[in-house]
Write a protein that holds these residues in place. Structure first.
Motif, PDB file in Angstrom:
ATOM      1  N   ALA A  25     137.239 -49.175 -68.910  1.00  0.00           N
ATOM      2  CA  ALA A  25     137.652 -47.773 -68.947  1.00  0.00           C
ATOM      3  C   ALA A  25     137.734 -47.242 -70.366  1.00  0.00           C
ATOM      4  CB  ALA A  25     139.010 -47.621 -68.262  1.00  0.00           C
ATOM      5  N   TRP A 141     129.611 -46.379 -71.611  1.00  0.00           N
ATOM      6  CA  TRP A 141     130.894 -45.658 -71.616  1.00  0.00           C
ATOM      7  C   TRP A 141     130.680 -44.175 -71.870  1.00  0.00           C
ATOM      8  CZ3 TRP A 141     133.620 -42.922 -75.403  1.00  0.00           C
ATOM      9  CH2 TRP A 141     134.946 -42.597 -75.070  1.00  0.00           C
ATOM     10  N   ALA A 144     129.312 -42.572 -68.702  1.00  0.00           N
ATOM     11  CA  ALA A 144     130.369 -42.433 -67.695  1.00  0.00           C
ATOM     12  C   ALA A 144     131.342 -41.318 -68.071  1.00  0.00           C
ATOM     13  CB  ALA A 144     131.112 -43.760 -67.524  1.00  0.00           C
ATOM     14  N   GLN A 145     131.618 -41.158 -69.369  1.00  0.00           N
ATOM     15  CA  GLN A 145     132.482 -40.064 -69.817  1.00  0.00           C
ATOM     16  C   GLN A 145     131.847 -38.715 -69.513  1.00  0.00           C
ATOM     17  OE1 GLN A 145     135.503 -41.759 -70.283  1.00  0.00           O
ATOM     18  NE2 GLN A 145     135.788 -40.222 -71.862  1.00  0.00           N
ATOM     19  N   ARG A 149     132.081 -40.326 -63.856  1.00  0.00           N
ATOM     20  CA  ARG A 149     131.903 -41.359 -62.833  1.00  0.00           C
ATOM     21  C   ARG A 149     130.917 -42.388 -63.386  1.00  0.00           C
ATOM     22  NH1 ARG A 149     126.830 -40.653 -61.213  1.00  0.00           N
ATOM     23  NH2 ARG A 149     125.912 -38.568 -61.108  1.00  0.00           N
ATOM     24  N   PRO A 150     130.720 -43.510 -62.693  1.00  0.00           N
ATOM     25  CA  PRO A 150     129.704 -44.455 -63.156  1.00  0.00           C
ATOM     26  C   PRO A 150     128.297 -43.870 -63.076  1.00  0.00           C
ATOM     27  CG  PRO A 150     131.222 -45.513 -61.626  1.00  0.00           C
ATOM     28  CD  PRO A 150     131.513 -44.046 -61.564  1.00  0.00           C
ATOM     29  N   HIS A 259     135.278 -45.742 -61.259  1.00  0.00           N
ATOM     30  CA  HIS A 259     135.434 -45.200 -62.617  1.00  0.00           C
ATOM     31  C   HIS A 259     136.811 -45.560 -63.170  1.00  0.00           C
ATOM     32  CE1 HIS A 259     134.583 -42.647 -65.995  1.00  0.00           C
ATOM     33  NE2 HIS A 259     135.555 -41.790 -65.719  1.00  0.00           N
ATOM     34  N   GLN A 264     131.184 -48.751 -65.449  1.00  0.00           N
ATOM     35  CA  GLN A 264     130.360 -47.750 -66.130  1.00  0.00           C
ATOM     36  C   GLN A 264     129.001 -47.566 -65.464  1.00  0.00           C
ATOM     37  OE1 GLN A 264     130.175 -48.969 -70.241  1.00  0.00           O
ATOM     38  NE2 GLN A 264     132.409 -49.058 -70.432  1.00  0.00           N
TER      39      GLN A 264
END
Length: 347
Positions: A25, A141, A144-145, A149-150, A259, A264
């Motif tokens: 995360a 990362w 995903a940010q 979500r992944p 997530h 990720q």
């Protein structure tokens, strides 16, 4: 003030340290503290959620006055918010750091802004040093940010006429050994791998990433989606990671849960029903379609309903690469954005 040789070398070291941290995360971050003369005073890296951030980890290895006038070289902009730990920007200011060199801006709406806070306190700040290399370390990362979500890869194998199996249900093996080895390498690049309960009950997959019979060093977390019960003796229950079971078809909720766990990237490999569900919901960021030179006919299509009622509603794709794999062909593609000129006027 330009970045000097000692700072460049320190960034190389900080990137190496960052890669030691776990994917999750929080981003992987490394930090090196240099004396005004360019000598390494301390190093640190982020070792997981709830542990000190890289800058604080490095500062903790110094006596209180050693950081006065020093330079902090960090792979990501020092954070500017209080979560499970305090703001790194404040920790650097209070330690007396005189200069900060970092690679990437923090994209977070809450955590970003550390550079401005440092400058407002009189700290000299230089950004962008080896940004491309830093981006490569935390690419998952960052994605995903951005998505919230992944990142989702949807994979399937099909015959030349678009079937995932013969009419009797047999599907092992449509593709050849080169294609199957490629799938396992790509599994090992993902944080998690998802199938539906239908695939678990029909095929009893192990969901491991293998080189022949040997497990590859990195194994994706197995994810099983659906209401039907997975048998106690199912192969997936012997996976190196404890499987995650989701008794729901709410993909929004599933991706949000993954997530929150720090996943990720998700590799969806669960057969036509699950692949179609992710496509219909707009959650396919990348598509891997392995096409074998075989004709099967029949009713077992590689995809089912994805919400396309007419040609004008077709899900257009951009092909990133065609990859020959023995006698098979892999299409790597991503959905065309609505604003993409290629989306207009398709024949």
């Amino acid at each position: 003030m330009a970045v000097n040789a000692a700072e460049r070398d320190a960034m190389v070291r900080a990137l190496h340290l960052a890669a030691r941290g776990p994917r999750g995360a929080n981003p992987q971050v490394g930090a090196v503290i240099l004396s005004p003369e360019g000598r390494v005073l301390a190093e640190g890296w982020h070792q997981g959620a709830g542990t000190p951030h890289a800058e604080v980890d490095a500062l903790s290895k110094l006596d209180p006055l050693e950081a006065r006038g020093a330079t902090a070289v960090v792979t990501l902009e020092p954070c500017n918010h209080t979560g499970r730990t305090g703001p790194c920007a404040v920790a650097l200011i209070e330690a007396g750091i005189a200069r900060v060199v970092y690679a990437l801006d923090d994209p977070g709406a809450v955590s970003g802004g550390g550079a401005d806070r440092l400058r407002a306190s009189g700290v000299d700040v230089e950004s962008g040093e080896q940004a491309e290399a830093a981006h490569a370390v935390i690419d998952g990362w960052l994605t995903a940010q951005r998505l919230g979500r992944p990142h989702v890869t949807v994979k399937w194998a099909q015959s030349l006429d678009g079937r995932a199996a013969a009419d009797d249900g047999s599907s092992m093996w449509i593709t050849g050994p080169e294609a199957r080895a490629d799938v396992h390498r790509r599994r090992a690049e993902a944080d998690a791998i998802a199938v539906g309960t239908g695939t678990v009950l029909a095929d009893d997959p192990s969901l491991t990433a293998r080189d022949g019979d040997a497990l590859l060093p990195h194994q994706p977390i197995p994810v099983v989606i659906g209401a039907r019960v997975t048998p106690d003796d199912a192969a997936v229950r012997r996976h190196p990671h404890t499987p995650l079971f989701f008794d729901t078809h709410d993909l929004h909720a599933i991706l949000a849960d993954l997530h929150s766990r720090g996943v990720q990237s998700l590799f969806v490999e669960g057969g036509p029903t699950l692949a179609s569900a992710f496509l219909a919901a707009g959650f396919a960021d990348r598509i891997l379609a392995y096409v074998a030179p075989v004709l099967l006919g029949g009713r077992r299509l590689a995809l089912t309903d994805i919400g396309v009622g007419s040609l004008t509603e077709a899900r257009r794709l951009t092909i990133d690469e065609w990859v020959p794999l023995g006698g098979d062909l892999l299409a790597i593609a991503h959905p065309v954005e609505e604003t993409d000129p290629q989306h207009e006027g398709a024949a």
